[in-house]
Enzyme design. Structure first.
Site, PDB file in Angstrom:
ATOM      1  N   SER A  31       0.640  -1.302  -0.013  1.00 10.19           N
ATOM      2  CA  SER A  31       0.146  -0.069   0.070  1.00 10.19           C
ATOM      3  C   SER A  31       0.832   1.078  -0.056  1.00 10.19           C
ATOM      4  CB  SER A  31      -1.011  -0.047   1.175  1.00 10.19           C
ATOM      5  OG  SER A  31      -2.004   0.893   1.019  1.00 10.19           O
ATOM      6  N   GLN A 108       0.819   6.154  -6.656  1.00 11.19           N
ATOM      7  CA  GLN A 108      -0.176   6.972  -6.164  1.00 11.19           C
ATOM      8  C   GLN A 108      -0.152   8.431  -6.456  1.00 11.19           C
ATOM      9  OE1 GLN A 108      -1.476   7.962  -2.253  1.00 11.19           O
ATOM     10  NE2 GLN A 108      -3.262   6.330  -2.503  1.00 11.19           N
ATOM     11  N   TYR A 191      -7.950  14.135   1.716  1.00 16.56           N
ATOM     12  CA  TYR A 191      -6.853  15.038   0.893  1.00 16.56           C
ATOM     13  C   TYR A 191      -8.057  15.792  -0.105  1.00 16.56           C
ATOM     14  CZ  TYR A 191      -3.405  12.933   3.530  1.00 16.56           C
ATOM     15  OH  TYR A 191      -2.458  12.631   4.632  1.00 16.56           O
ATOM     16  N   ARG A 333       1.393  -1.161   7.210  1.00 18.55           N
ATOM     17  CA  ARG A 333       2.302  -1.448   8.506  1.00 18.55           C
ATOM     18  C   ARG A 333       3.037  -2.775   8.491  1.00 18.55           C
ATOM     19  NH1 ARG A 333      -1.742   2.117   9.912  1.00 18.55           N
ATOM     20  NH2 ARG A 333      -1.149   4.024  10.841  1.00 18.55           N
TER      21      ARG A 333
END
Length: 365
Positions: A31, A108, A191, A333
């Site tokens: 990710s 991204q 965002y 994570r």
């Protein structure tokens, strides 16, 4: 649905996945994770090691962090960027390494909106004053985020909207030049693009605010502009927050309908996250707490999805794929804790033959 299995039989975590002309060797992706370690947006050796080690570690897809389409779109001064040609070759170097080690390189692209102009997390994360390294910020409406992010943004004009949509298109072109084979548009976590979606952050009264149709307009137009320059043969994904976790905010029902509209604009996969619009949302964080969003959007919008959020166990990740709850599992994570998680998962699930060790490490496997 855009995603296809490359071989027969029920899908599982280590079955390849083909979307358009791109095949992932397994359903495990890295990710996007901000590293706040770029110099004027330029990727460094840190990014080469950070992303490259996850490709060596066996991921099928490696998505680079939220990469700003303009200097003003950065979260912090240390954010990655793709607004200038100088950014292309450092990213291309990383992508060549990722491909050499069997993973698909992705990126991204993003604009931070009212969350821009902040200090790095280890420097406190608060908004920076304009005379202390910060810069003016913009958003759909002149509403501050809150908490440590106290700056009030300037409400965007329609000229601002057209300019930023054009910046996303230019960023997509540079991403292609850098060898990216998977492009994700960031429309989540409070965002800029997501700020248009949520009625909490979007209080406009023009054609970009108010109704659902108006609030999704910015993202649909931006997606259309990007798809026009991003090759049809390559996957286009969009990350959304599927809910604000707040009464009266954005929710999963709106997300499902948005996913249908995005599919019609040429989007191939929805990356299903949540939250980020308000400081005090009550989020029930736990193992796989966002997976139901990916499952519903996949089923009800008929589009491939990625599941994210506290997925740490191989058996859990495999269950998500086997039961058709998502097409890809993205870890964040857990990949920071264990870059070789895919190899550990392959052993745990009895699929070592589907993910050979790097030849340099073979004697240790």
């Amino acid at each position: 649905m855009a995603a296809m299995n490359r071989n027969d039989g029920p899908p599982h975590l280590f079955q390849p996945l083909t979307i358009k002309s791109v095949t992932l060797r397994n359903r495990i992706g890295v990710s996007p994770m901000c590293e706040y370690s770029s110099n004027d947006g330029v990727a460094t050796d840190w990014h080469l090691v950070h992303l490259g080690s996850r490709a060596v570690g066996g991921a099928g897809l490696v998505i680079a962090e939220a990469t700003a389409v303009s200097p003003a779109g950065r979260i912090t001064p240390g954010d990655a960027g793709i607004w200038a040609d100088k950014h292309v070759e450092p990213i291309a170097r990383i992508n060549r390494f990722i491909k050499e080690h069997g993973a698909v390189p992705g990126i991204q692209i993003a604009h931070a909106g009212r969350k821009a102009s902040a200090a790095r997390p280890w420097e406190g994360g608060a908004h920076l004053a304009d005379n202390a390294g910060g810069w003016p910020i913009i958003a759909p409406s002149a509403l501050a985020f809150g908490g440590e992010l106290t700056k009030v943004p300037r409400a965007m004009s329609e000229a601002d909207i057209a300019r930023i949509q054009s910046e996303f298109g230019a960023a997509a072109k540079r991403s292609l030049a850098a060898g990216c084979e998977w492009l994700e548009l960031h429309s989540a976590h409070g965002y800029l693009s997501y700020e248009f979606l949520s009625p909490i952050s979007n209080q406009r009264t023009d054609r970009y605010g108010g109704s659902f149709e108006n609030r999704i307009r910015f993202l649909l137009e931006m997606t259309h502009a990007v798809r026009a320059v991003w090759p049809e043969r390559l996957p286009l994904a969009v990350r959304i927050s599927c809910t604000d976790w707040v009464e009266g905010g954005w929710d999963i029902e709106q997300s499902i309908e948005l996913a249908r509209r995005l599919k019609a604009e040429g989007v191939d996969l929805i990356d299903c996250s949540s939250g980020g619009t308000v400081t005090d949302a009550k989020i029930p964080v736990g193992a796989g707490y966002q997976v139901p969003f990916a499952e519903r959007i996949r089923r009800e919008a008929g589009i491939a999805t990625a599941a994210v959020g506290s997925i740490t166990e191989p058996t859990h990740a495999d269950e998500i794929i086997r039961n058709g709850r998502a097409d890809v599992v993205l870890l964040a994570r857990e990949f920071l804790r264990e870059p070789y998680w895919p190899h550990i998962a392959a052993r745990a699930l009895g699929h070592r033959d589907l993910l050979p060790a790097p030849i340099q490490y073979g004697r240790a496997w």
